[in-house]
Design an enzyme around this catalytic site. Structure first.
Site, PDB file in Angstrom:
ATOM      1  CG  HIS A  73      18.909  15.247  18.252  1.00 45.43           C
ATOM      2  ND1 HIS A  73      18.529  15.393  17.377  1.00 45.43           N
ATOM      3  CD2 HIS A  73      18.481  13.541  18.355  1.00 45.43           C
ATOM      4  CE1 HIS A  73      17.665  14.667  16.933  1.00 45.43           C
ATOM      5  NE2 HIS A  73      17.961  13.192  17.357  1.00 45.43           N
ATOM      6  CD  GLU A  76      18.509   9.382  19.906  1.00 43.68           C
ATOM      7  OE1 GLU A  76      17.849   8.724  19.373  1.00 43.68           O
ATOM      8  OE2 GLU A  76      18.313  10.575  20.431  1.00 43.68           O
ATOM      9  CG  HIS A  77      21.197  10.048  15.193  1.00 44.35           C
ATOM     10  ND1 HIS A  77      20.361  10.297  13.697  1.00 44.35           N
ATOM     11  CD2 HIS A  77      20.343  10.999  15.418  1.00 44.35           C
ATOM     12  CE1 HIS A  77      18.771  10.413  14.020  1.00 44.35           C
ATOM     13  NE2 HIS A  77      18.717  11.293  15.816  1.00 44.35           N
ATOM     14  CD  GLU A 153      15.309  12.863  15.036  1.00 43.33           C
ATOM     15  OE1 GLU A 153      14.328  12.649  16.486  1.00 43.33           O
ATOM     16  OE2 GLU A 153      16.090  12.604  14.168  1.00 43.33           O
TER      17      GLU A 153
END
Length: 461
Positions: A73, A76-77, A153
């Site tokens: 994750h 992904e950022h 998030e």
């Protein structure tokens, strides 16, 4: 009966005419795979760079990789945050100046970076995506900024009862399995993540052998292959160079060897031995309820019977769950059933949102409807309605280039076969009453896990 399109790894080139368009596939000796679906009437194209690495692949058990959970994750950022050619702002403007719809997603078995653009901007989108995927610098300052962004998030998801219920449901049903871990990590793992571990995950797991590039719409396959190979060979990271083998083992296999990464290793999901009720107390006027059990793996031959059963049970407003729980009794605003399938595990579930004092009745009705399907199957009218629902929803989805782009990738990264609409409908139409009853019985007889999130003290569970 029509057969699916097969994607064997030892076939360097494939071209298939399909529904007025053409599907083409190139497997490069480096293991890089590129697939396209040309849609003659399209004026746009959606391009995706798919890495066959997801949250399940994070090395939680490795003592030499502390701080690695959440790496997928994090990447992904971070891949939007800069390369030697572009800083974060320049990456953003490279897409905005052409009006692209662009984003990324992390899943349990893959990560995708994609853009939807008009046909004239196709080459710009490929260049930007390739640069991001192959050349990220993982800047330490950006790393710390994104840590805070990801924590926000996760905090947003923690305020959503449905998200909380879903994460806990996967954790309970797939207990001990890598697929049971949350995709985005947890606040604890994100706080503990360190740049070196994420960088190691990037360098160990991202290379041509794990990369699948797919595009659908107004796309020229040969031009896409040319652009992707040129972009990777221009990378400042040698591991991306498609004309250079990355390891001695790969070099030993020869120039024509296909080095595509295999599917995820098989890990057994242990079903619960007895029914399990998990209550997560949250201040709320409604309980978000999930109940279910381990389901079928991707490619299981029962998946077509499951699709028909699931459509009748909870696939729409005419489904049995919706009619019994909402329309006849007003116990919930939303209720449905669903399935999720992965390379070595699966999950079946029923969802409902109801007032706390109605939760027990919703659970009982859900069990009853599943048991009725197991005992009696479905009616002929339900069969025809289910088949029509599946055909219609599938056809409408395939009007979109993004859906077709994703279909190519999931077929390649999954079982290596593509069911087009007609072939898929043939399989659904061939499902028998006995097959539907057997699938329903499989779940009706399983110990069901129940997850309830909300004011559970008032639920009586």
């Amino acid at each position: 009966m029509r057969e699916p399109i097969l994607f064997p790894l030892d076939l360097p080139e494939l071209a298939v005419e399909l529904g007025g368009g053409t599907i083409r596939r190139t497997v490069h000796p480096s293991g890089l795979r590129i697939l396209t679906e040309h849609m003659p009437a399209a004026r746009s194209v959606t391009i995706g760079f798919w890495v066959g690495i997801g949250s399940r692949d994070e090395q939680a058990e490795r003592s030499d990789a502390p701080g690695s959970l959440g790496s997928t994750h994090f990447l992904e950022h971070l891949l939007f945050k800069g390369t030697p050619r572009r800083d974060a702002y320049e990456i953003a403007t490279s897409f905005d100046r052409i009006g692209a719809e662009h984003n990324a997603l992390t899943a349990k078995e893959y990560t995708c970076y994609y853009a939807k653009v008009r046909d004239a901007d196709f080459e710009q989108a490929v260049d930007s995506l390739a640069d991001m995927v192959a050349n990220s610098v993982l800047d330490p300052a950006e790393f710390e900024n994104e840590r805070d962004v990801i924590l926000e998030e996760l905090a947003m998801a923690a305020d959503d009862l449905g998200d909380v219920a879903s994460e806990r449901f996967f954790e309970e049903v797939l207990a001990g399995h890598p697929l049971g871990r949350p995709i985005g990590g947890t606040p604890e793992t994100i706080r503990a993540a360190n740049r070196d571990a994420v960088d190691r995950h990037y360098r160990d797991r991202y290379d041509p052998s794990t990369l699948v590039v797919t595009a659908a719409g107004a796309v020229d396959h040969d031009r896409l292959v040319e652009l992707v190979l040129a972009a990777l060979n221009a990378s400042h990271e040698e591991r991306w160079h498609t004309d250079t083998a990355r390891t001695p083992e790969r070099r030993a296999r020869g120039a024509e060897a296909v080095a595509a990464a295999p599917a995820a290793a098989s890990v057994s999901a242990t079903p619960a031995a007895a029914p399990n009720i998990v209550k997560v107390e949250r201040p709320s006027e409604q309980i978000n309820l999930l109940l279910g059990a381990p389901g079928f793996v991707a490619g299981d031959p029962r998946r077509f019977a499951f699709g028909m059963m699931n459509s009748v049970l909870g696939g729409g407003m005419s489904s049995r769950l919706f009619q019994e729980i909402r329309e006849k009794r007003g116990l919930a605003y939303t209720t449905y059933s669903f399935g999720a399938s992965y390379s070595d595990a699966g999950l079946f579930g029923i969802f409902a949102g109801s007032a706390p004092e109605k939760t027990a009745q919703v659970i009982e009705l859900s069990r009853e409807e599943l048991a009725k399907l197991a005992a009696d199957g479905i009616t002929e009218e339900e069969f025809e309605r289910s088949l029509g629902q599946i055909a219609g929803s599938s056809a409408l989805a395939l009007e979109d280039t993004e859906t077709r782009m994703g279909r190519l990738a999931r077929a390649e990264l999954g079982a290596g076969e593509l069911y087009d609409l007609d072939t898929s409908l043939d399989r659904f139409a061939a499902v028998t009453q006995d097959e539907i009853k057997a699938v329903a019985a499989h779940f009706a007889n399983a110990p069901l896990t129940v997850v309830a999130v909300g004011d559970t003290a008032r639920s009586g569970l």
